[in-house]
Design a protein around this motif. Structure first.
Motif, PDB file in Angstrom:
ATOM      1  N   VAL A 151      -1.340 -10.586  -1.832  1.00  0.00           N
ATOM      2  CA  VAL A 151      -2.759 -10.689  -2.202  1.00  0.00           C
ATOM      3  C   VAL A 151      -3.265 -12.113  -1.944  1.00  0.00           C
ATOM      4  CG1 VAL A 151      -4.431 -10.477  -4.079  1.00  0.00           C
ATOM      5  CG2 VAL A 151      -2.548  -8.854  -3.906  1.00  0.00           C
ATOM      6  N   VAL A 152      -2.433 -13.111  -2.240  1.00  0.00           N
ATOM      7  CA  VAL A 152      -2.820 -14.503  -1.959  1.00  0.00           C
ATOM      8  C   VAL A 152      -3.090 -14.684  -0.467  1.00  0.00           C
ATOM      9  CG1 VAL A 152      -1.943 -16.875  -1.927  1.00  0.00           C
ATOM     10  CG2 VAL A 152      -1.640 -15.469  -3.965  1.00  0.00           C
ATOM     11  N   LEU A 153      -2.382 -13.937   0.376  1.00  0.00           N
ATOM     12  CA  LEU A 153      -2.580 -14.008   1.823  1.00  0.00           C
ATOM     13  C   LEU A 153      -3.696 -13.082   2.308  1.00  0.00           C
ATOM     14  CD1 LEU A 153       1.137 -14.156   2.983  1.00  0.00           C
ATOM     15  CD2 LEU A 153      -0.602 -15.883   3.427  1.00  0.00           C
ATOM     16  N   PHE A 154      -4.464 -12.525   1.386  1.00  0.00           N
ATOM     17  CA  PHE A 154      -5.579 -11.636   1.712  1.00  0.00           C
ATOM     18  C   PHE A 154      -5.125 -10.374   2.433  1.00  0.00           C
ATOM     19  CE2 PHE A 154      -8.193 -15.082   0.402  1.00  0.00           C
ATOM     20  CZ  PHE A 154      -9.414 -14.531   0.068  1.00  0.00           C
ATOM     21  N   VAL A 155      -3.954  -9.872   2.094  1.00  0.00           N
ATOM     22  CA  VAL A 155      -3.549  -8.539   2.528  1.00  0.00           C
ATOM     23  C   VAL A 155      -4.000  -7.604   1.419  1.00  0.00           C
ATOM     24  CG1 VAL A 155      -1.625  -7.034   3.119  1.00  0.00           C
ATOM     25  CG2 VAL A 155      -1.582  -9.438   3.805  1.00  0.00           C
ATOM     26  N   ASN A 156      -5.114  -6.924   1.647  1.00  0.00           N
ATOM     27  CA  ASN A 156      -5.811  -6.250   0.552  1.00  0.00           C
ATOM     28  C   ASN A 156      -5.560  -4.753   0.445  1.00  0.00           C
ATOM     29  OD1 ASN A 156      -7.007  -8.690  -0.178  1.00  0.00           O
ATOM     30  ND2 ASN A 156      -8.762  -8.355   1.188  1.00  0.00           N
ATOM     31  N   SER A 157      -4.789  -4.179   1.362  1.00  0.00           N
ATOM     32  CA  SER A 157      -4.577  -2.730   1.338  1.00  0.00           C
ATOM     33  C   SER A 157      -3.646  -2.343   0.189  1.00  0.00           C
ATOM     34  CB  SER A 157      -3.974  -2.271   2.668  1.00  0.00           C
ATOM     35  OG  SER A 157      -3.599  -0.909   2.587  1.00  0.00           O
ATOM     36  N   PHE A 158      -4.133  -1.479  -0.687  1.00  0.00           N
ATOM     37  CA  PHE A 158      -3.332  -1.015  -1.811  1.00  0.00           C
ATOM     38  C   PHE A 158      -2.108  -0.237  -1.333  1.00  0.00           C
ATOM     39  CE2 PHE A 158      -2.344   2.089  -5.187  1.00  0.00           C
ATOM     40  CZ  PHE A 158      -2.097   1.214  -6.241  1.00  0.00           C
ATOM     41  N   TYR A 159      -2.256   0.520  -0.233  1.00  0.00           N
ATOM     42  CA  TYR A 159      -1.124   1.265   0.306  1.00  0.00           C
ATOM     43  C   TYR A 159      -0.007   0.311   0.730  1.00  0.00           C
ATOM     44  CZ  TYR A 159      -4.415   5.175   0.583  1.00  0.00           C
ATOM     45  OH  TYR A 159      -5.327   6.157   0.292  1.00  0.00           O
ATOM     46  N   PHE A 160      -0.365  -0.793   1.375  1.00  0.00           N
ATOM     47  CA  PHE A 160       0.629  -1.772   1.785  1.00  0.00           C
ATOM     48  C   PHE A 160       1.299  -2.399   0.565  1.00  0.00           C
ATOM     49  CE2 PHE A 160       1.989  -5.987   3.354  1.00  0.00           C
ATOM     50  CZ  PHE A 160       2.769  -5.577   4.431  1.00  0.00           C
ATOM     51  N   HIS A 161       0.534  -2.603  -0.499  1.00  0.00           N
ATOM     52  CA  HIS A 161       1.104  -3.160  -1.725  1.00  0.00           C
ATOM     53  C   HIS A 161       2.168  -2.219  -2.310  1.00  0.00           C
ATOM     54  CE1 HIS A 161      -2.811  -5.656  -2.426  1.00  0.00           C
ATOM     55  NE2 HIS A 161      -2.118  -6.041  -1.367  1.00  0.00           N
ATOM     56  N   VAL A 162       1.895  -0.922  -2.257  1.00  0.00           N
ATOM     57  CA  VAL A 162       2.875   0.049  -2.760  1.00  0.00           C
ATOM     58  C   VAL A 162       4.156  -0.018  -1.936  1.00  0.00           C
ATOM     59  CG1 VAL A 162       3.353   2.502  -3.092  1.00  0.00           C
ATOM     60  CG2 VAL A 162       1.110   1.585  -3.694  1.00  0.00           C
ATOM     61  N   LEU A 163       4.019  -0.111  -0.622  1.00  0.00           N
ATOM     62  CA  LEU A 163       5.198  -0.190   0.250  1.00  0.00           C
ATOM     63  C   LEU A 163       6.001  -1.461  -0.027  1.00  0.00           C
ATOM     64  CD1 LEU A 163       3.747   1.076   3.660  1.00  0.00           C
ATOM     65  CD2 LEU A 163       5.289   2.282   2.103  1.00  0.00           C
ATOM     66  N   ILE A 164       5.310  -2.591  -0.204  1.00  0.00           N
ATOM     67  CA  ILE A 164       6.003  -3.843  -0.491  1.00  0.00           C
ATOM     68  C   ILE A 164       6.749  -3.739  -1.815  1.00  0.00           C
ATOM     69  CG2 ILE A 164       5.626  -6.261  -1.142  1.00  0.00           C
ATOM     70  CD1 ILE A 164       3.504  -6.465   0.922  1.00  0.00           C
ATOM     71  N   PHE A 165       6.098  -3.167  -2.810  1.00  0.00           N
ATOM     72  CA  PHE A 165       6.730  -3.016  -4.126  1.00  0.00           C
ATOM     73  C   PHE A 165       8.011  -2.192  -4.007  1.00  0.00           C
ATOM     74  CE2 PHE A 165       7.560  -1.241  -8.253  1.00  0.00           C
ATOM     75  CZ  PHE A 165       7.157  -2.217  -9.157  1.00  0.00           C
ATOM     76  N   VAL A 166       7.938  -1.073  -3.301  1.00  0.00           N
ATOM     77  CA  VAL A 166       9.101  -0.189  -3.162  1.00  0.00           C
ATOM     78  C   VAL A 166      10.218  -0.879  -2.383  1.00  0.00           C
ATOM     79  CG1 VAL A 166       9.926   1.975  -2.165  1.00  0.00           C
ATOM     80  CG2 VAL A 166       7.739   1.916  -3.373  1.00  0.00           C
TER      81      VAL A 166
END
Length: 362
Positions: free
Chosen positions: A185-200
Motif C-alpha cells: 500500500v505504501v508503494l501505491f499498489v491499490n488492488s485489493f485482489y493483489f493484497h489478498v494474494l500477497i497475504f496468502v
C-alpha cells in the motif's frame, strides 16, 4: 513402514527429557562410526567437573525481553490508535483508494461492437486501510508473545530443548502477512485482489518454516527412539527439512520482487507527471527505506532458521559430555529465540512508526 516404528516413537513427555538423553543415540552412532574421540578421551571428558561449552544465554533474560517486546508492540498499538482518533478524516484523505477492479462490458458480440473497460470500485481510503494494517500486526504480535509470558515453564521447556515454536510461526503467518500488505500500500499498489494474494503468499512462507521445524524435531525424536539411526534415513529427513525451508522462500521472494520492480519503475519516472506541482521531487525517502529495510529484515528471519537447522544437523558428529550437550541444545534454542525476538521487534517498530509518522499523522 512397520507398526514398531510408531510404537517406539516417544511421547511429548519423552521429548522433554534432558538434552543428554535426547542425544544418547546420536553419540552412540558417532562412537560406532569413528566420528567421535576414543573411549579414553570420552571417559576423561565425562569426569571433568566443569563444562568446556558454557551456556551462553540465560532464560530469565530471554523472558524479560519477551516482556519488553510485548510492551513495545502493545504500547505502539495504543499510541497510534489514540493519535489517529484525533485526526479529522476529511482533511487527511489520500488520493488512490484501495480498489476492487471490475469489468464493464458494452456493445454486442453479434454486431462485432463488443467492448470492455475496467471500472475500479473504491473500498477504503488508503490512510484508514493502512491504519488497520499497522494496528493489526502490532496487536497480533503483542497477543501471541503474551502467551509465553503467561506460560513461562512451557516456554522454558520449548526453548531450552530446542523444540518447535508453533506459536511463533502462527504469529508470523498473520502479522508478517499484514506487514507485507502494508508495504504494498505504501508503494501505491491499490488492488485489493493483489493484497489478498500477497497475504496468502506470506502466510504460506511462514507455514513452510513451521513444517521444516516439525520435521527437524521429528528426526531427532526418531533417532532418540531408535526407530532410525544417523544414516541414510536421517540424511533423507534432513534433506526434506532443508527442502521445506527452501521452498518457503519462493512465496515471499516472488511477490516482493514484483514490489521492487514496481518501486523501480515508479522511481525512474521521477514523478514527472507531478512536475508542475510544488515541492514534489521523487519517491519519498521513507518509501525507499521501507522497501529495502523490510526486505533485509524479512530475509534475516529465514537466515536465523538456516542457522538453527545447521546447528541441529551437526549434533550427531560432536563429542559432548552430559553438561555440554545440555548447554549446546539450550544455546541453539535460545540463540534462535533471541534473534527472532530482536528481528520481530525491529521490523514491526520500524515499519509501523515510519507509516505512522509519514502517512497516518502527516
Amino acid at each position: 513402514m512397520s507398526d514398531s516404528l510408531f510404537h517406539n516413537r516417544p511421547s511429548i513427555a519423552a521429548v522433554r527429557m534432558g538434552p543428554e538423553e535426547r542425544l544418547q543415540p546420536l553419540r552412540a552412532f558417532g562412537d560406532s562410526a569413528g566420528g567421535l574421540e576414543n573411549a579414553t578421551s570420552n571417559t576423561q571428558k565425562a569426569n571433568t567437573p566443569v563444562s568446556e561449552i558454557p551456556r551462553k544465554y540465560k532464560f530469565k533474560s530471554l523472558y524479560v525481553w519477551n516482556i519488553v517486546a510485548v510492551l513495545g508492540h502493545f504500547g505502539s498499538f495504543l499510541v497510534i490508535a489514540m493519535r489517529f482518533a484525533q485526526i479529522d478524516r476529511e482533511d487527511v484523505m489520500l488520493d488512490g483508494d484501495i480498489t476492487v477492479d471490475s469489468v464493464c462490458w458494452s456493445g454486442s458480440a453479434a454486431e462485432n461492437t463488443l467492448q470492455f473497460h475496467n471500472e475500479p470500485q473504491g473500498v477504503w481510503d488508503r490512510r484508514t486501510y493502512l491504519f488497520y494494517l499497522v494496528e493489526a500486526f502490532f496487536l497480533l504480535s503483542a497477543s501471541f508473545q503474551s502467551y509465553h509470558i503467561f506460560n513461562k515453564e512451557h516456554y522454558r521447556v520449548v526453548v531450552e530443548n530446542n523444540l518447535v515454536q508453533s506459536v511463533r510461526y502462527w504469529e508470523y503467518s498473520l502479522s508478517a502477512s499484514c506487514m507485507f500488505v502494508a508495504i504494498s500500500v505504501v508503494l501505491f499498489v491499490n488492488s485489493f485482489y493483489f493484497h489478498v494474494l500477497i497475504f496468502v503468499c506470506s502466510f504460506c512462507c511462514m507455514q513452510f518454516g513451521l513444517v521444516a521445524d516439525h520435521i527437524r524435531v521429528l528426526t531427532t525424536k526418531l533417532i532418540q527412539s531408535g526407530a532410525i539411526m544417523v544414516s541414510s534415513d536421517s540424511a533423507y529427513l534432513f534433506h526434506i527439512t532443508n527442502y521445506a525451508h527452501a521452498i518457503g522462500w519462493i512465496p515471499v521472494l516472488l511477490p516482493y520482487s514484483v514490489l521492487v520492480v514496481h518501486y523501480y519503475f515508479t522511481s525512474s519516472l521521477d514523478w514527472q507527471c507531478l512536475a508542475n506541482t510544488p515541492n514534489v521531487e521523487t519517491v519519498p525517502w521513507f518509501v525507499t527505506l521501507v522497501v529495502f529495510s523490510q526486505f533485509f529484515l524479512f530475509c534475516s528471519f529465514g537466515f536465523v532458521q538456516i542457522l538453527q537447522l545447521r546447528s541441529e544437523h551437526k549434533l550427531p558428529s560432536r563429542s559432548l559430555t552430559q553438561q555440554e550437550s545440555s548447554n549446546v541444545i539450550a544455546n541453539i534454542g535460545m540463540a534462535a529465540e533471541w534473534r527472532f525476538i530482536f528481528l520481530s521487534l525491529t521490523a514491526k517498530l520500524l515499519l509501523g512508526w515510519l507509516i505512522a509518522a509519514q502517512v497516518l499523522f502527516a
